[in-house]
Design an enzyme around this catalytic site. Structure first.
Site, PDB file in Angstrom:
ATOM      1  N   CYS A 171       5.959 -10.708   5.100  1.00  0.00           N
ATOM      2  CA  CYS A 171       5.387 -10.617   6.453  1.00  0.00           C
ATOM      3  C   CYS A 171       4.804 -11.966   6.865  1.00  0.00           C
ATOM      4  O   CYS A 171       3.729 -12.051   7.438  1.00  0.00           O
ATOM      5  CB  CYS A 171       4.342  -9.497   6.533  1.00  0.00           C
ATOM      6  SG  CYS A 171       3.091  -9.565   5.261  1.00  0.00           S
ATOM      7  N   PRO A 208       0.792  -1.234   0.000  1.00  0.00           N
ATOM      8  CA  PRO A 208       0.000   0.000   0.000  1.00  0.00           C
ATOM      9  C   PRO A 208       0.826   1.287   0.000  1.00  0.00           C
ATOM     10  O   PRO A 208       0.284   2.373  -0.078  1.00  0.00           O
ATOM     11  CB  PRO A 208      -0.823  -0.114   1.277  1.00  0.00           C
ATOM     12  CG  PRO A 208       0.015  -0.934   2.202  1.00  0.00           C
ATOM     13  CD  PRO A 208       0.742  -1.915   1.330  1.00  0.00           C
ATOM     14  N   ASP A 222       3.787  -6.131 -14.598  1.00  0.00           N
ATOM     15  CA  ASP A 222       3.999  -7.437 -13.972  1.00  0.00           C
ATOM     16  C   ASP A 222       5.440  -7.466 -13.483  1.00  0.00           C
ATOM     17  O   ASP A 222       6.377  -7.373 -14.281  1.00  0.00           O
ATOM     18  CB  ASP A 222       3.747  -8.546 -15.002  1.00  0.00           C
ATOM     19  CG  ASP A 222       3.867  -9.945 -14.418  1.00  0.00           C
ATOM     20  OD1 ASP A 222       4.557 -10.109 -13.382  1.00  0.00           O
ATOM     21  OD2 ASP A 222       3.283 -10.881 -14.976  1.00  0.00           O
TER      22      ASP A 222
END
Length: 336
Positions: A267, A144, A195
């Site tokens: 993560c 984000p 991509d």
């Protein structure tokens, strides 16, 4: 800022998140094997959101001494205080031992936010990347946008390319950048929807530094999947992630100039998506070598809990009581 104090202490009316048992059972089996007795403590933190902590990354482009005073009053302290191999003076991140979340700021067109809420471990890949003024930088999977924002708190890249393949996440990334970066500087940032697996062929040897914050099994959010069918599908697709991560890394290496550095992060606690992917890259790409980041890990060991027994070019932050940061895997490589 009195409003902030009231907001933060306001009792939350939202219902508690529900654990997704399918995911927990899967993690229980995998992580008991991979982490041994350490998993018990990690599981206790991950399954109890009330003990989660949130860091506050200040925006140097919208500085407020009043905000720093408020944070001091509320028991926050700088996350990175000891001498680090790389710690730009203008990178300011505040944390505190007790759980709780500072109120987020809403996006307002034409107005810069003063801070960004994040998991403090998310800054470790940025510190490991060591971006300097004038370097050409690629954030390969940027949405984000928290790490992109953090990079810009550290230095002024010559060319800063933020890429996000997913359409919805790409819009989110653009909004984040608009919320934190002022106009003269925003024009120097390229945001693309390529991509990531093809960027190396499209832009060979163009960058000094590349961050690959790869798509991964997000252990924290997956544990609270509200849709069991979606959770089951995610767990089935989990086996395909290492192949994608490997392809993204190979593309990133092609995009790097000789002598350039790359940081890979996820993560997740999953060995298949972390050490195994890096080992595969090191065994199959003769033009990259591991870079020792153990000095950085030692310098922040007061605030973060790390899995022991890792190699010098990698670290894994384990969520711990009072230090509920992570999971965050970080590895650093250099192109020869």
């Amino acid at each position: 800022f009195l409003l902030f104090l009231k907001l933060e202490n306001k009792p939350k009316g939202k219902p508690q998140k529900q654990i997704c048992q399918v995911v927990l059972d899967h993690f229980e089996k995998q992580y008991t094997t991979e982490l041994g007795h350490t998993w018990t403590g990690v599981r206790d933190v991950l399954t109890y959101p009330l003990c989660w902590q949130y860091a506050i990354l200040l925006n140097k482009f919208s500085q407020s001494s009043e905000l720093e005073n408020t944070l001091g009053v509320k028991g926050y302290h700088p996350a990175f205080q000891r001498p680090l191999p790389y710690l730009p003076a203008l990178l300011k991140c505040y944390i505190r031992r007790t759980p709780g979340r500072f109120p987020a700021q809403k996006h307002q067109a034409g107005k810069l936010k003063e801070y960004y809420l994040l998991n403090a471990a998310s800054l470790l890949p940025v510190l490991a990347l060591e971006v300097k003024d004038g370097e050409d930088v690629l954030d390969l999977c940027a949405a984000p946008g928290g790490k992109s924002i953090a990079i810009l708190q550290c230095a002024y890249p010559g060319n800063f390319h933020c890429n996000e393949y997913d359409d919805l996440r790409s819009r989110w990334l653009k909004q984040t950048i608009e919320s934190f970066i002022p106009y003269p500087l925003i024009n120097l940032i390229t945001v693309s929807k390529l991509d990531g697996r093809q960027i190396g062929d499209l832009k060979p040897e163009l960058y000094d530094k590349v961050l690959v914050d790869a798509p991964c099994s997000n252990d924290r959010s997956w544990l609270f999947s509200s849709d069991i069918q979606q959770a089951t599908l995610r767990l089935m697709q989990r086996k395909e992630l290492p192949s994608l991560q490997f392809q993204l890394l190979r593309s990133a290496i092609k995009a790097l100039r000789p002598g350039g550095s790359l940081v890979y992060s996820t993560c997740t606690l999953s060995r298949a998506e972390n050490s195994d992917v890096i080992n595969l890259i090191l065994n199959s790409c003769s033009n990259v070598m591991p870079v020792d980041i153990s000095e950085m890990a030692r310098a922040v060991s007061q605030e973060f809990t790390f899995l022991s027994g890792m190699q010098q070019h990698e670290l894994l932050v384990l969520p711990d009581k009072g230090r509920a940061w992570g999971p965050m895997y970080v590895a650093k490589l250099k192109k020869m």
